[in-house]
Design an enzyme around this catalytic site. Sequence first.
Site, short mmCIF file in Angstrom:
data_model
loop_
_atom_site.label_atom_id
_atom_site.label_comp_id
_atom_site.label_asym_id
_atom_site.label_seq_id
_atom_site.Cartn_x
_atom_site.Cartn_y
_atom_site.Cartn_z
N VAL A 165 18.04 42.95 -3.19
CA VAL A 165 18.83 42.95 -4.41
C VAL A 165 18.75 41.57 -5.09
CG1 VAL A 165 20.93 42.37 -3.16
CG2 VAL A 165 21.09 43.70 -5.25
N CYS A 178 19.86 27.04 -1.71
CA CYS A 178 18.74 26.16 -2.04
C CYS A 178 17.64 26.73 -2.94
CB CYS A 178 18.12 25.62 -0.78
SG CYS A 178 19.27 24.51 0.06
P1 NAD Z 1 26.70 20.88 2.77
O1 NAD Z 1 27.39 20.86 1.46
O2 NAD Z 1 26.98 21.95 3.76
O3 NAD Z 1 26.99 19.49 3.53
C1 NAD Z 1 26.92 18.24 2.93
C2 NAD Z 1 28.08 17.39 3.46
O4 NAD Z 1 27.91 16.04 3.01
C3 NAD Z 1 29.45 17.83 2.97
O5 NAD Z 1 30.28 18.18 4.07
C4 NAD Z 1 29.99 16.61 2.21
O6 NAD Z 1 31.39 16.40 2.39
C5 NAD Z 1 29.20 15.48 2.84
N1 NAD Z 1 29.11 14.28 2.01
C6 NAD Z 1 28.77 14.18 0.70
N2 NAD Z 1 28.75 12.89 0.32
C7 NAD Z 1 29.09 12.15 1.40
C8 NAD Z 1 29.23 10.75 1.64
N3 NAD Z 1 28.98 9.85 0.67
N4 NAD Z 1 29.61 10.33 2.87
C9 NAD Z 1 29.84 11.24 3.85
N5 NAD Z 1 29.71 12.57 3.70
C10 NAD Z 1 29.33 13.02 2.49
O7 NAD Z 1 25.14 20.82 2.44
P2 NAD Z 1 23.92 21.37 3.35
O8 NAD Z 1 23.78 22.83 3.14
O9 NAD Z 1 24.04 20.82 4.72
O10 NAD Z 1 22.70 20.68 2.60
C11 NAD Z 1 22.47 19.29 2.69
C12 NAD Z 1 21.10 18.98 2.11
O11 NAD Z 1 20.09 19.64 2.89
C13 NAD Z 1 20.89 19.46 0.68
O12 NAD Z 1 20.08 18.53 0.01
C14 NAD Z 1 20.14 20.76 0.85
O13 NAD Z 1 19.31 21.04 -0.26
C15 NAD Z 1 19.29 20.49 2.06
N6 NAD Z 1 18.92 21.67 2.86
C16 NAD Z 1 19.82 22.68 3.10
C17 NAD Z 1 19.47 23.77 3.91
C18 NAD Z 1 20.42 24.90 4.19
O14 NAD Z 1 20.00 25.88 4.77
N7 NAD Z 1 21.68 24.82 3.82
C19 NAD Z 1 18.19 23.80 4.49
C20 NAD Z 1 17.30 22.76 4.25
C21 NAD Z 1 17.69 21.69 3.42
C1 UGA Z 2 15.56 28.91 2.89
C2 UGA Z 2 14.19 28.66 3.54
O1 UGA Z 2 13.78 29.85 4.23
C3 UGA Z 2 14.26 27.50 4.52
O2 UGA Z 2 12.97 27.23 5.04
C4 UGA Z 2 14.80 26.27 3.79
O3 UGA Z 2 14.95 25.18 4.68
C5 UGA Z 2 16.14 26.59 3.17
O4 UGA Z 2 16.00 27.71 2.27
C6 UGA Z 2 16.72 25.48 2.36
O5 UGA Z 2 16.01 24.59 1.92
O6 UGA Z 2 17.93 25.57 2.17
P1 UGA Z 2 17.82 30.13 3.60
O7 UGA Z 2 18.13 30.07 2.15
O8 UGA Z 2 18.84 29.63 4.55
O9 UGA Z 2 16.48 29.30 3.91
O10 UGA Z 2 17.50 31.64 4.02
P2 UGA Z 2 16.22 32.59 3.78
O11 UGA Z 2 15.97 33.32 5.03
O12 UGA Z 2 15.09 31.87 3.20
O13 UGA Z 2 16.78 33.63 2.72
C7 UGA Z 2 17.05 33.26 1.37
C8 UGA Z 2 17.35 34.50 0.56
O14 UGA Z 2 16.17 35.29 0.36
C9 UGA Z 2 18.36 35.44 1.21
O15 UGA Z 2 19.24 35.95 0.25
C10 UGA Z 2 17.49 36.54 1.79
O16 UGA Z 2 18.17 37.74 1.96
C11 UGA Z 2 16.41 36.63 0.75
N1 UGA Z 2 15.14 37.20 1.26
C12 UGA Z 2 14.45 36.58 2.24
C13 UGA Z 2 14.64 38.36 0.69
O17 UGA Z 2 15.26 38.93 -0.23
N2 UGA Z 2 13.46 38.87 1.15
C14 UGA Z 2 12.75 38.27 2.12
O18 UGA Z 2 11.66 38.78 2.49
C15 UGA Z 2 13.25 37.10 2.69
#
Ligand code: NAD
Ligand code: UGA
Length: 467
Positions: A271, A277
């Site tokens: 959907v 991200c």
């Molecule tokens: P998040 O919002 O869950 O966590 C970030 C944390 O940083 C928050 O708890 C916030 O309070 C804290 N923070 C912000 N400014 C601060 C400061 N100055 N001092 C101390 N703490 C501080 O974010 P996330 O999902 O963990 O993502 C973090 C980064 O990683 C982003 O750039 C995101 O794009 C990247 N990333 C996320 C994923 C994912 O699956 N969520 C995967 C790969 C990369």
């Molecule tokens: C994604 C990437 O897979 C990670 O490698 C990356 O680190 C991360 O973003 C990030 O930078 O935050 P995430 O968003 O946690 O991870 O989960 P995914 O499994 O990638 O799914 C993303 C969305 O795409 C979900 O809504 C999922 O349901 C959808 N999806 C995924 C589809 O609709 N079809 C697919 O075949 C796969």
Amino acid sequence: PHRKVNSICCIGAGYVGGPTCAVIAAANPHINVQIVDVNQSRIDAWNSDVLPIYEPGLAETVAKSRNRNLFFSTNVSQAIEEADLIFVSVNTPTKKSGMGRGFAADLGYVEAATRQIAKIAKSDKIVVEKSTVPCRTAQSIRLILEANSRSGVHFDILSNPEFLAEGTAIQDLMHPDRVLIGSQDTVAGFSACASLAEVYSAWVPRDKIITMNVWSSELSKLAANAMLAQRISSINALSAICEATGADVDEVAHAVGLDSRIGPKFLKSSVGFGGSCFRKDILNLVYLSESLNLPEVAAYWRQVVEMNEYQKFRFARKVLHSLFDTMSNKRIAVFGFAFKKDTGDTRESAAITLVQSFAEEMASVAIYDPKVEERQVWLELTSNDTDIEAKVKERVTICNSALEAAGGADAIVIATEWDEFKDTNLNYADVYRVMNKPAFIFDGRSILNAGVITDIGFKLHTIGKGT
Ligand code: NAD
Ligand code: UGA
């Protein structure tokens, strides 16, 4: 010769910082790991039995090291001072106002963390960019650190983007396809790179730890997310053709994915993709392309996001049309609110758009999700605005089971592919009994066996399948 890392600080105890550094601590019992955050309630949760995020295997991993060599605290300064190596793992959301709003990354949190490192550090530090950032952010970090540091204190800056996906974070961290480290092309840069590589080599095979220049490393992260999302938008674009022609998108994906040059993964029609991200990072890439005066490149990537918006709209329109073009006085049960299964995260979840669109059609919407907390659903739907909240609460209710949500409903919409919604786990005959007739199911994740469901009496619409 490189410096051995004895002490690590991770700034940002979120979805990335928490799991990543918990795995690092478990694999490196000799390294002291402190995860710090400005958010007191998040830190309290990390120190409690109920962790702030749900991830399979996370609680067990944290339990291995917490209060031995893994600590969670709000004392950011002390953790910086004590660390040899500092991960910056703070949020980098899309800018809400000003230049580039709606596209560019807001680097305010990265800058605040960087300035604090510069102010506090009394000894040399390796600063690791873990957050996803636009290409060349490491240069800004370097300028800020060098302009504000104490004399004699030296910083090395590395890029080490994270590729984990939510719902499988621990698996992904334990068995990564690769660990990527970008460093400066200097003796000091290579030495810092070797120090970080040694931390990972405690559990990651050496040949999976790859190194390159900082700019390639930063861009690789945006590129990986853009290409993953592009696959989903491609299959979703094809799903529209399938629905119009009687082709079956799962069969098409299977046939196409068997080509070893294409591969079978990430071709599941849905959907629409959600998560914190994909949208943010692609728009970031669009902004970068525009800033570099490459409008055709920007338009190419922008279309990946536009196709995703179209997929959500197309699905909502299908539901409305099937319900005889009116939803008033009808109850719609929405199964799942998380952006994918096995996570409680709702950021950018397609379910949000769907619920909002059904509520605007004056439906009463009943939501059930096995992991998403009730307050999180309200937060997503109301953005903490009391006027909106009053309106939303007139139309939306949150239920404790799928069966409860389906009670008196005219339609079920499967928004998240939780295993408990499969027909092998949920008794759809019971569900059918409590619904209004005709009883519709709109399977936005293609998880149901069509024969089983239609035999019960349901009218079934599955994404990417002609009816
Ligand atoms: P998040 O919002 O869950 O966590 C970030 C944390 O940083 C928050 O708890 C916030 O309070 C804290 N923070 C912000 N400014 C601060 C400061 N100055 N001092 C101390 N703490 C501080 O974010 P996330 O999902 O963990 O993502 C973090 C980064 O990683 C982003 O750039 C995101 O794009 C990247 N990333 C996320 C994923 C994912 O699956 N969520 C995967 C790969 C990369
Ligand atoms: C994604 C990437 O897979 C990670 O490698 C990356 O680190 C991360 O973003 C990030 O930078 O935050 P995430 O968003 O946690 O991870 O989960 P995914 O499994 O990638 O799914 C993303 C969305 O795409 C979900 O809504 C999922 O349901 C959808 N999806 C995924 C589809 O609709 N079809 C697919 O075949 C796969």
